[in-house]
Design an enzyme around this catalytic site. Sequence first.
Site, mmCIF file in Angstrom:
data_model
loop_
_atom_site.group_PDB
_atom_site.id
_atom_site.type_symbol
_atom_site.label_atom_id
_atom_site.label_comp_id
_atom_site.label_asym_id
_atom_site.label_seq_id
_atom_site.Cartn_x
_atom_site.Cartn_y
_atom_site.Cartn_z
ATOM 1 N N ASP A 285 -2.632 7.334 -5.217
ATOM 2 C CA ASP A 285 -2.671 5.984 -4.678
ATOM 3 C C ASP A 285 -4.146 5.592 -4.525
ATOM 4 O OD1 ASP A 285 -2.005 3.513 -3.701
ATOM 5 O OD2 ASP A 285 -0.549 4.235 -2.248
HETATM 6 C C1 NOJ Z 1 -1.898 0.914 -2.419
HETATM 7 C C2 NOJ Z 1 -0.418 0.942 -2.262
HETATM 8 O O1 NOJ Z 1 -0.052 1.971 -1.371
HETATM 9 C C3 NOJ Z 1 0.346 1.139 -3.560
HETATM 10 O O2 NOJ Z 1 1.700 0.930 -3.305
HETATM 11 C C4 NOJ Z 1 -0.163 0.215 -4.622
HETATM 12 O O3 NOJ Z 1 0.563 0.409 -5.807
HETATM 13 C C5 NOJ Z 1 -1.647 0.473 -4.829
HETATM 14 N N1 NOJ Z 1 -2.348 0.226 -3.598
HETATM 15 C C6 NOJ Z 1 -2.238 -0.393 -5.925
HETATM 16 O O4 NOJ Z 1 -2.317 -1.701 -5.525
#
Ligand code: NOJ
Length: 760
Positions: A285
């Site tokens: 993430d």
């Molecule tokens: C953080 C989030 O937790 C995740 O769900 C998302 O896909 C990513 N950022 C990218 O934006």
Amino acid sequence: MMKGLQRLLLALLVLVAATAQSQDAKMKVFVDALMKKMTLEEKIGQLNLLTPGGGILTGAVVSQDVDTKIRNGQVGGLFGVIGMEKIKTVQTIAVTQTRLKIPLLFGSDVIHGYKTTFPIPLGLASSWDIPLIQSTAAAAANEASADGLNWAFSPMVDIARDPRWGRVAEGAGEDPYLGSQVSKAMVRGYQGNDLSKNNTLMACVKHFALYGAAEAGRDYNTTDMSLVKMYNEYLPPYKAAVDAGTGSVMSSFNEINGVPATGNKWLLTDLLRKQWGFKGFVVSDYTSLNEMMDHGMGDLQNCSALALNAGLDMDMVGEGFLTTIKKSLAEGKVTLKTIDDACRRILEAKYKLGLFEDPFRYCNEERMKSEVMNAEVRKFTREAARHTFVLLKNDNQLLPLKKTGTIALIGPLADSRENMLGTWAVSGDSKYAVTVLEGFKNMLSGRAEIIYAKGANISDDSALAAHVNVFGPRIDIDKRSPEEMIDEAVAAANKAQVVVLVAGEASEMSGEAASRTDLSLPASQKRLIAALQKTGKPIVMVLMSGRPQVIEAESKTVPAIIEVWHPGTEAGNAVADVIFGDYNPSGKLTMTFPRNMGQIPIYYAAKSTGRPNDGDNFGKFKSNYLDAPNSPLYPFGYGLSYTKFSYSDLRLSGNTMKAAETITATVTVSNTGNYDGEETVQLYIRDLVGTIGRPLKELKGFQKVFLKKGESKEISFVINNELLKFYNASLKYDSEPGKFQVFIGTNSSETKRGEFELVK
Ligand code: NOJ
């Protein structure tokens, strides 16, 4: 005849397997040849995912010098680049100005639609309509791929039992069985049956794993959980996505039993690859690799080596791999084989998406013009939204309303375009969203009078507004005083026969980093309700929210309440369809609504204690509270209709069953009300005796049935040994002999009951 059919089927299966094998062999030859040409730096470059900004950021950092890095072969993919032309420009750099001309992946958070926005995922799940959910994912893939994208950071399948956590909005709710059905459907919807088609996207199941079990519902917080609970209750939806062939998996921010998911070898390698046979790639993430430093895992080099060795293939934004892996290789902390494996998985994904054959496969101007926000998909999102609304209360059949007379439409969310799409609508543009006021006007023009008044701010708390308004004004604090707004609303109510009050949460009061400790309606809205009640006019509360709300007080005094979540682009039209009876609501909750905050976490599939309580009757030395019942306000699976369904005559085809046999449970469902309508008939099972304690009830099946007014139907569920299996203390997945209870009903609390015994 049967034999002939079987043979044909077998031949088909063999053919499919052989074709897949030969495609895999071709892919291997291609990737082998490419990797032979790659330098170490270029291999590490493939493991790097950057965002140049421009989309909504979800972390503190934005990537710098992205185009230089692309030219240097230091980037494997990008996200946050929105728009076909932009993607084409960047892809052109990758395939013309880099040494090996390797195309880039283009990802985005396509969570509930792309530009055309469907209801938030928690809403979609409330439809319990799996084919519909699959179609929304397919429609989103069609639209996003027509605008240049090839990778969706979705589905989010984290089981969530704590509504304080804002991200419950992004998932399917509390139940592993339903969650797994939704998970599979979403993967199939995005990926179709061929990733290389130009109208599909590669799915990315997230957040692996257990992100939804963050302690205290605080985002990014620790999870610590027994393996038995994990395997039985939290892991199934991720596994379902893997079984459905998801191309990628995103590791979660949280640590799991001490080790951050992004660097957790047990999770990413032993479980995901070895036990589940996952063949795609794992992406971190947003900076979750770097965040391992804050988790106490050492410096960036150490964390990057840990993550790569654990099975992480791609590093989102943080550039830990890019800046340290070469050094770690020289120092013997990682091996070339591990780097090669990760690089191979990224290249394979690109190969499967057809990007080597045509890097501009998803950049087709005609498709963009015809597919993005076309009338058909808008129509579909309205249709989908109608299926997601959950009627919580409808005293004296106040709903549906007549399309005549004078209606006071009141509330801070009644004409609030920026709050219609809901959280995580990164590419959606709220300027195209239909407000409830507009939906009502569209429905009623020339037939009934609408008097609109805002009545209150979503909240008067400017500090809260500042926290919520990071992506633009969602809580818009009016220049007028609260008293002036209330006076205007009361005057409107006095002129009307009925009040429709649109209350609840702003879209960004749920979603990422939007945990809350109080889910009751803000004071501003409570004051408005109290003032409206004094007018004596009947009130319909349309509740918009990204999560269960604590509305016990309102549930006692407001005669009709309907939860509509954040319904997406066609919000207002869909709400009008349901309020005025063009569609009879059929949604059912997929998360329990608590009575108060102290009951959280609360979910239906809880375990029995050794001192079970007696319904809601308080008992000293029983497992209950002094000051509130154990039961929720509205249970899992709950949702009313304008008509009435009654259940009778539950019968089982036998009372004992061997593992190789089945039992059929049948119930008669009748529409005894005044409207045609759709019911979701739910099957729950309780395993009464086991080597570990088993939940009080577990959802094991459901069927949607449409019944005309006065019509009855028999609904049957086949119970087989598979449905009775669970992971025991040694993580063996099997059923155990003994008695089982079978429940069929309209929600998890109101059911008919039967019993049988599994003999082994
Ligand atoms: C953080 C989030 O937790 C995740 O769900 C998302 O896909 C990513 N950022 C990218 O934006």
